[in-house]
Design a protein around this motif. Sequence first.
Motif, PDB file in Angstrom:
ATOM      1  N   ASN A 269       0.665  -1.458   0.104  1.00 45.14           N
ATOM      2  CA  ASN A 269      -0.018  -0.011   0.053  1.00 45.14           C
ATOM      3  C   ASN A 269       0.799   1.371  -0.201  1.00 45.14           C
ATOM      4  N   ILE A 270       0.322   2.183  -0.810  1.00 45.42           N
ATOM      5  CA  ILE A 270       1.425   3.561  -0.965  1.00 45.42           C
ATOM      6  C   ILE A 270       0.158   4.503  -1.080  1.00 45.42           C
ATOM      7  N   PRO A 271       0.416   5.973  -0.576  1.00 44.49           N
ATOM      8  CA  PRO A 271       1.877   6.075   0.523  1.00 44.49           C
ATOM      9  C   PRO A 271       1.237   5.794   1.763  1.00 44.49           C
ATOM     10  N   GLN A 272       2.123   5.937   2.686  1.00 46.68           N
ATOM     11  CA  GLN A 272       1.891   5.893   4.050  1.00 46.68           C
ATOM     12  C   GLN A 272       2.839   6.725   4.927  1.00 46.68           C
ATOM     13  N   VAL A 273       2.352   7.789   5.528  1.00 48.05           N
ATOM     14  CA  VAL A 273       3.088   8.730   6.306  1.00 48.05           C
ATOM     15  C   VAL A 273       2.327   9.070   7.561  1.00 48.05           C
ATOM     16  N   SER A 274       3.131   9.697   8.227  1.00 46.93           N
ATOM     17  CA  SER A 274       2.719  10.089   9.463  1.00 46.93           C
ATOM     18  C   SER A 274       1.633  11.199   9.419  1.00 46.93           C
ATOM     19  N   SER A 275       0.679  11.166  10.333  1.00 49.52           N
ATOM     20  CA  SER A 275      -0.251  12.204  10.333  1.00 49.52           C
ATOM     21  C   SER A 275       0.155  13.687  10.203  1.00 49.52           C
ATOM     22  N   SER A 276       1.402  13.864  10.939  1.00 51.65           N
ATOM     23  CA  SER A 276       1.940  15.240  10.958  1.00 51.65           C
ATOM     24  C   SER A 276       2.759  15.594   9.388  1.00 51.65           C
ATOM     25  N   SER A 277       2.903  14.532   8.887  1.00 50.62           N
ATOM     26  CA  SER A 277       3.652  14.693   7.558  1.00 50.62           C
ATOM     27  C   SER A 277       2.616  15.056   6.348  1.00 50.62           C
ATOM     28  N   MET A 278       1.266  14.272   6.381  1.00 57.67           N
ATOM     29  CA  MET A 278       0.550  14.327   5.659  1.00 57.67           C
ATOM     30  C   MET A 278       0.018  15.592   4.894  1.00 57.67           C
ATOM     31  N   VAL A 279      -0.067  16.711   5.897  1.00 54.15           N
ATOM     32  CA  VAL A 279      -0.599  17.980   5.475  1.00 54.15           C
ATOM     33  C   VAL A 279       0.445  18.646   4.436  1.00 54.15           C
ATOM     34  N   TYR A 280       1.826  18.099   4.588  1.00 53.07           N
ATOM     35  CA  TYR A 280       2.702  18.672   3.878  1.00 53.07           C
ATOM     36  C   TYR A 280       3.230  18.021   2.524  1.00 53.07           C
ATOM     37  N   SER A 281       2.529  16.794   2.458  1.00 52.25           N
ATOM     38  CA  SER A 281       2.864  16.008   1.220  1.00 52.25           C
ATOM     39  C   SER A 281       1.967  16.275   0.133  1.00 52.25           C
ATOM     40  N   VAL A 282       2.322  15.825  -1.255  1.00 52.36           N
ATOM     41  CA  VAL A 282       1.695  15.992  -2.348  1.00 52.36           C
ATOM     42  C   VAL A 282       2.132  14.801  -2.989  1.00 52.36           C
ATOM     43  N   PHE A 283       0.968  14.125  -3.544  1.00 54.59           N
ATOM     44  CA  PHE A 283       1.312  12.966  -4.407  1.00 54.59           C
ATOM     45  C   PHE A 283       0.779  13.047  -5.837  1.00 54.59           C
ATOM     46  N   THR A 284       1.273  12.438  -6.761  1.00 54.96           N
ATOM     47  CA  THR A 284       0.746  12.324  -8.037  1.00 54.96           C
ATOM     48  C   THR A 284       0.594  10.722  -8.354  1.00 54.96           C
ATOM     49  N   TRP A 285      -0.263  10.602  -9.425  1.00 57.27           N
ATOM     50  CA  TRP A 285      -0.570   9.285  -9.577  1.00 57.27           C
ATOM     51  C   TRP A 285       0.630   8.615 -10.364  1.00 57.27           C
ATOM     52  N   SER A 286       1.345   9.296 -11.164  1.00 61.65           N
ATOM     53  CA  SER A 286       2.453   8.563 -11.697  1.00 61.65           C
ATOM     54  C   SER A 286       3.487   8.436 -10.878  1.00 61.65           C
ATOM     55  N   GLY A 287       3.647   9.345  -9.956  1.00 62.34           N
ATOM     56  CA  GLY A 287       5.032   9.136  -8.863  1.00 62.34           C
ATOM     57  C   GLY A 287       4.392   7.809  -8.178  1.00 62.34           C
TER      58      GLY A 287
END
Length: 437
Positions: A269-287
């Motif tokens: 499963n992807i992505p998996q990040v901490s709740s504090s990091s989720m606010v600053y994380s940006v994900f694209t489908w290609s990545g």
Amino acid sequence: MSIVTVQLGQCGNQVGLEFFEVISNDANDRQRKVYSECTNDRFFSETSNGDLVARAVLIDMEPKVISQSVAKAVKSGKWRYGEHSYFSQKQGSGNNWANGYCVHGPRHEELVVDLVRKEVERCDRLAGIIAMMSVAGGTGSGVGTYATQCLRDAYPNSFILNHLTWPYGTGEVIVQNYNSVLTLSHLYQLSDAILVHENDTVHKICAKLMNIKHISFSDINKVIAHQLGSVLQPALTGDSNGVYNKNPLAELMSGLVCHPEYKLLSLCNIPQVSSSSMVYSVFTWSGLLKHLRQMHISNTKMEEGIDWQVRAPCLQSGGLERTKSHRRKGFNTSLANLLILRGKDVYSAEIGGFQDPSLYTSWLPAVEAFSIWKTPVTFNKYEKSATLVSNSQALLQPLDYMVGKAWNMFASRLRGGPWRRWTKGRCCLPPPLHLGR
């Protein structure tokens, strides 16, 4: 269609609790009415007062964990377990598979089957049964195996998915490898599919991706529950015509378990990040899909530490030709894969990399080996998420390790025990088990 969950032993009950927490929180959004209704119908029944009651049966040979699970469910204020949907005793199985399978299982068979029957009768239509259990201890492995056998006899035409939590390689219980081998050998004949989570892998996810300093079993169970929810929550299949899949177990097994001898499933499963990091994380489908594909073919369990040197073998005329170099680099061959995409702009995701014939065995066309589910609904606060459920070689290494450890323990005791037999002054042992594909 509804799914009945049977939670067995300490691990099964703790994972089951976190699983229902995840799906209830995920569905608790009035703006996603159809999605929420599908979730509730699948995993909960509703009382006349509007309370959501989990379609679950809790079984353990000790009362502590069940009492805690029932209390935590009530405390959530969103759902609860049924008042008469659990069974416990005052003594455990002593981490002994035989004690659970040969003693506690037969002794309490009638009560356990009756609890499941009552839960099944509350369903308008039964999609299948999920049995959650560990393979290390005595109740989860021993009683869990016996309960699965009883359920197979009682519901011969229903789908049964066993969710197994594999123990740490360093060992929680001295006989855990015995328990694991005995459990797997029986379940392989009883279950329609076996979905595996490894404690070692989930522990690394907690430490390196979730940035948890002091990791508890609760943290591990939450990660497992998140990944399970990403598979079992409503999604749209290729031929669903805009209607959420009615029977996810049937569709999962028809797509992944296309041969009765190959039913061990792994999950990424992807992505998996901490709740504090989720606010600053940006994900694209290609990545996301680029990383997920490489995780799969290199048999890397999480984003960190992906081996980018592993490449899919070249497609030769007349079929696939895998060189020794590919085998040395650890290329993970698949029998079948299911890709599940959830979130914003999901229909723009390019999935061609997972349809590559070189990822699959030569005797099954890629068009038959690959399935995809999609939904534009976000899951568990992730704007975009991708899950790959795979029937592949991913579990061979931990399985061989487990069997090897069990064999070595058996052989060492045999050499020093009264059952040894001698030929020309040497102790002769049967050859070790080989469970490779």
